[in-house]
Scaffold this motif. Structure first.
Motif, PDB file in Angstrom:
ATOM      1  N   ARG A  86       0.831  -1.202   0.000  1.00 44.18           N
ATOM      2  CA  ARG A  86       0.000   0.000   0.000  1.00 44.18           C
ATOM      3  C   ARG A  86       0.868   1.256   0.000  1.00 44.18           C
ATOM      4  O   ARG A  86       2.045   1.223   0.357  1.00 44.18           O
ATOM      5  CB  ARG A  86      -0.893   0.030   1.245  1.00 44.18           C
ATOM      6  CG  ARG A  86      -1.831  -1.138   1.411  1.00 44.18           C
ATOM      7  CD  ARG A  86      -2.516  -1.083   2.780  1.00 44.18           C
ATOM      8  NE  ARG A  86      -1.533  -1.032   3.866  1.00 44.18           N
ATOM      9  CZ  ARG A  86      -1.850  -0.893   5.144  1.00 44.18           C
ATOM     10  NH1 ARG A  86      -3.112  -0.778   5.513  1.00 44.18           N
ATOM     11  NH2 ARG A  86      -0.904  -0.863   6.065  1.00 44.18           N
TER      12      ARG A  86
ATOM     13  N   ALA B 179      -2.451  -2.588   9.989  1.00 50.23           N
ATOM     14  CA  ALA B 179      -2.685  -3.858   9.290  1.00 50.23           C
ATOM     15  C   ALA B 179      -2.952  -4.973  10.285  1.00 50.23           C
ATOM     16  O   ALA B 179      -2.055  -5.373  11.022  1.00 50.23           O
ATOM     17  CB  ALA B 179      -1.489  -4.208   8.425  1.00 50.23           C
TER      18      ALA B 179
ATOM     19  N   SER C 159      -4.419 -10.889   9.326  1.00 51.93           N
ATOM     20  CA  SER C 159      -4.748 -11.495   8.036  1.00 51.93           C
ATOM     21  C   SER C 159      -4.324 -10.604   6.880  1.00 51.93           C
ATOM     22  O   SER C 159      -3.778 -11.078   5.879  1.00 51.93           O
ATOM     23  CB  SER C 159      -6.250 -11.782   7.955  1.00 51.93           C
ATOM     24  OG  SER C 159      -6.990 -10.584   8.142  1.00 51.93           O
ATOM     25  N   ALA C 160      -4.560  -9.292   7.016  1.00 52.59           N
ATOM     26  CA  ALA C 160      -4.207  -8.361   5.944  1.00 52.59           C
ATOM     27  C   ALA C 160      -2.703  -8.302   5.752  1.00 52.59           C
ATOM     28  O   ALA C 160      -2.200  -8.246   4.617  1.00 52.59           O
ATOM     29  CB  ALA C 160      -4.758  -6.973   6.255  1.00 52.59           C
TER      30      ALA C 160
ATOM     31  N   GLN D 238      -1.517 -11.455   3.941  1.00 55.30           N
ATOM     32  CA  GLN D 238      -1.880 -11.421   2.524  1.00 55.30           C
ATOM     33  C   GLN D 238      -0.975 -10.464   1.751  1.00 55.30           C
ATOM     34  O   GLN D 238      -0.515 -10.773   0.650  1.00 55.30           O
ATOM     35  CB  GLN D 238      -3.335 -11.009   2.369  1.00 55.30           C
ATOM     36  CG  GLN D 238      -4.317 -12.080   2.828  1.00 55.30           C
ATOM     37  CD  GLN D 238      -5.757 -11.584   2.814  1.00 55.30           C
ATOM     38  OE1 GLN D 238      -6.018 -10.454   2.425  1.00 55.30           O
ATOM     39  NE2 GLN D 238      -6.680 -12.437   3.237  1.00 55.30           N
ATOM     40  N   ALA D 239      -0.707  -9.285   2.341  1.00 56.31           N
ATOM     41  CA  ALA D 239       0.122  -8.284   1.659  1.00 56.31           C
ATOM     42  C   ALA D 239       1.531  -8.809   1.437  1.00 56.31           C
ATOM     43  O   ALA D 239       2.095  -8.694   0.330  1.00 56.31           O
ATOM     44  CB  ALA D 239       0.153  -6.991   2.463  1.00 56.31           C
TER      45      ALA D 239
ATOM     46  N   GLU E 268      -7.363  -9.493  15.979  1.00 55.96           N
ATOM     47  CA  GLU E 268      -7.175  -8.377  15.072  1.00 55.96           C
ATOM     48  C   GLU E 268      -6.242  -7.327  15.671  1.00 55.96           C
ATOM     49  O   GLU E 268      -5.678  -6.525  14.956  1.00 55.96           O
ATOM     50  CB  GLU E 268      -8.531  -7.728  14.727  1.00 55.96           C
ATOM     51  CG  GLU E 268      -9.435  -8.596  13.901  1.00 55.96           C
ATOM     52  CD  GLU E 268      -8.863  -8.825  12.511  1.00 55.96           C
ATOM     53  OE1 GLU E 268      -8.520  -9.977  12.209  1.00 55.96           O
ATOM     54  OE2 GLU E 268      -8.747  -7.859  11.750  1.00 55.96           O
TER      55      GLU E 268
END
Length: 585
Positions: free
Chosen positions: A470, A490, A493-494, A497-498, A582
């Motif tokens: 990003r 972030a 999970s994000a 993935q990134a 999270e």
């Protein structure tokens, strides 16, 4: 090199091999052909060319070579700037071009992005803002005297010339002719030893166009002798363009002189010596589909003068009025004023000799003098802003050098420490993911290829890693072949993935760019009150776990365990507690 039929009929691309099979040089050459063609084809063909250029851009972005991506972004933007109704679509491409060239340290292309922004602003009738963009472009060029060795001297000169021409276009449209003359002269100087016939023809046509506009502008303040001198010089350059035009990339008719195909060249000869011999030629070139952008006014004025000199004033007025009514382009206010003045000069009425009419003439003369003074003020403003931008850039460069890795252009370790400290104390940045990235197989590149090739691999992977994340993620060079990535805000999970996308992007690079190098990534989450060295140590441990797993993967580590374990979804091994929710606990 002659423009092929394919250049103006992109549908024929289906008969060629897939773009993925073509070389970088072919992609650039094709874009260059299409960029030349779009200036002289109809609207439907222009739309086809825009689509073809976008396809070329997609392919270059897939390959990831920074300079080629910047060049295709330029062609994609320019295509929209010259196609009616698409100028606004150029803005996101110019924004992307500016961000991309800053990220990769491509100074000439960054200057070009500013120049093209200026062109877009002129179309939007934001002339003062356009002048600022040109000042920024020229300031960058002032500080870019030393060619980049990796680009090569010839390519550097061509890029410099192209950028200066883009600056010239805006300055010429604004009527700042002295500065425009400086830019176009520097452009010609840059490629004097290596210019192709197309580049020579383009330079000459541009200079002819500028000189005609300059001459008409001088006439408006009653400096007729100076204006006539500009017309004569333009006519001489028009003759000089004949030879290179026959070998240029412009769509043209074989065996037909350039003066019979290019309206501005025909206008130069006519304005230097208005007589009946030019009328038929100018009439044939006045059609909108047969002229370069913004030339109809010049052709109409030249034709009107030839008609008037043969006693056909009514026909001359009709030509001028039709072009004025058909004009949909608001990007050349100076040329529109030239057209209006020519109409006023020829449109004599029974009251022309009356006192009232003479008063209006005197009033118009005074207004023109005032506008000339404002034009001179524009030059002073341009020079002041150019110097301001140069000094600001110089100050910023000194600051940046202290915080930037010179090889990759990424933030260095000092900049990383400052950014990590800032993000750790910011509530908006939480949760903050931290990754340590190490290159698999990089030592073999240095040992078996060369350290220079190793440096190239580092640059390519740094840009690929940066582009896969990003805009607000931070990628810094940690040292050697290690990078640190900070992903503010972030969740687990994000972040996974990134970083997974980054690993895949590098693994998918062509072998000649990466030499088979892949990424091992250690990924953790910053904990409350945790010091920088602690979180980086945990990321380092996770990275070594990825190495032990064979590399080319992302791993996380449980700081409470002795042996770190991988953190891919679906594995039964324990993971860092921070990945269990999270937000860090």
């Amino acid at each position: 090199m002659r423009l092929t039929e394919d250049a103006i009929d992109p549908t024929t691309s289906s008969r060629r091999p897939a773009l993925a099979e073509m070389s970088d040089a072919w992609l650039y050459g094709r874009a260059r052909e299409l960029g030349a063609a779009i200036q002289r084809v109809g609207f439907a063909e222009q739309l086809d060319i825009v689509t073809s250029l976008d396809e070329l851009l997609d392919e270059t972005q897939r390959r990831g070579e920074p300079l080629l991506v910047a060049q295709l972004l330029r062609y994609s933007a320019v295509a929209r700037l010259v196609t009616r109704g698409l100028a606004a679509e150029a803005e996101p491409r110019l924004d992307e071009m500016l961000a991309h060239t800053r990220r990769h340290g491509l100074a000439l292309m960054r200057a070009d992005a500013h120049a093209l922004r200026g062109r877009r602003l002129v179309i939007a009738k934001q002339e003062d803002a356009a002048l600022t963009e040109i000042a920024r472009a020229l300031a960058i060029l002032d500080d870019s005297a030393v060619p980049d060795r990796q680009v090569g001297r010839r390519n550097w000169d061509r890029m410099l010339s192209s950028t200066l021409v883009d600056c010239w276009l805006v300055l010429n449209q604004l009527g700042v002719y002295e500065a425009a003359e400086e830019a176009i002269a520097r452009a010609a100087q840059a490629i004097r030893d290596s210019a192709s016939p197309h580049e020579i023809a383009l330079q000459l046509i541009n200079r002819v166009k500028m000189l005609l506009g300059w001459g008409l502008r001088l006439e408006r303040i009653e400096r007729y002798d100076e204006g006539a001198d500009k017309f004569r010089t333009a006519a001489s350059m028009a003759q000089a363009a004949e030879g290179p035009f026959t070998e240029s990339l412009f769509p043209r008719k074989a065996g037909v002189p350039a003066i019979d195909q290019v309206g501005v060249l025909a206008a130069a000869a006519a304005l230097a010596s208005p007589d009946p011999s030019h009328i038929e030629r100018l009439n044939s070139l006045l059609h909108p589909e047969l002229v370069f952008p913004h030339e109809r006014e010049i052709i109409a004025i030249a034709l009107a003068r030839c008609l008037d000199n043969t006693g056909r004033r009514e026909e001359a007025l009709q030509v001028l009025k039709e072009v004025r009514e058909d004009n949909e382009d608001g990007s050349l206010p100076s040329m529109r004023l030239n057209l209006a003045r020519e109409l006023a000069r020829l449109d004599t009425t029974p009251d022309y000799a009356s006192g009232a009419s003479q008063s209006l003439i005197d009033y118009a003369t005074i207004l023109e003098s005032e506008m000339w003074s404002l034009r001179e003020s524009q030059i002073a403003t341009l020079n002041a802003r150019r110097e301001h931008e140069r000094l600001s850039a110089e100050h910023g460069a000194i600051t940046q050098q202290a915080l930037q890795d010179p090889l990759t252009g990424l933030p260095n370790r000092r900049a990383l420490d400052e950014k990590l400290r800032s993000l750790a104390s910011s509530a908006d940045a939480q949760p903050l993911a931290v990754a340590l990235v190490d290159l698999d197989g990089f030592k073999d590149v240095n040992d078996k290829q060369s350290h220079a090739e190793g440096d190239n691999v580092l640059r390519v992977i740094a840009s690929t890693l940066r582009d896969a994340l990003r805009g607000d993620d931070v990628v810094a060079r940690y040292g050697g072949d290690e990078f640190i990535v900070l992903l503010p805000g972030a969740p687990a999970s994000a972040a996974k993935q990134a970083l997974g996308r980054s690993v895949n992007a590098v693994a998918s690079l062509p072998h000649h760019l990466s030499h088979g190098v892949t990424l091992s990534v250690g990924l953790v989450s910053l904990r409350p009150q945790e010091r920088a060295e602690q979180v980086l140590a945990r990321a380092d441990a996770a990275m070594y776990q990825a190495k032990r797993g064979g590399g080319n993967q992302v791993s996380s580590v449980n700081s409470m365990a002795v042996d770190p374990v991988t953190g891919w979804p679906g594995e039964d091994a324990p993971t860092d507690p921070a990945w269990d929710s999270e937000h860090p606990t």
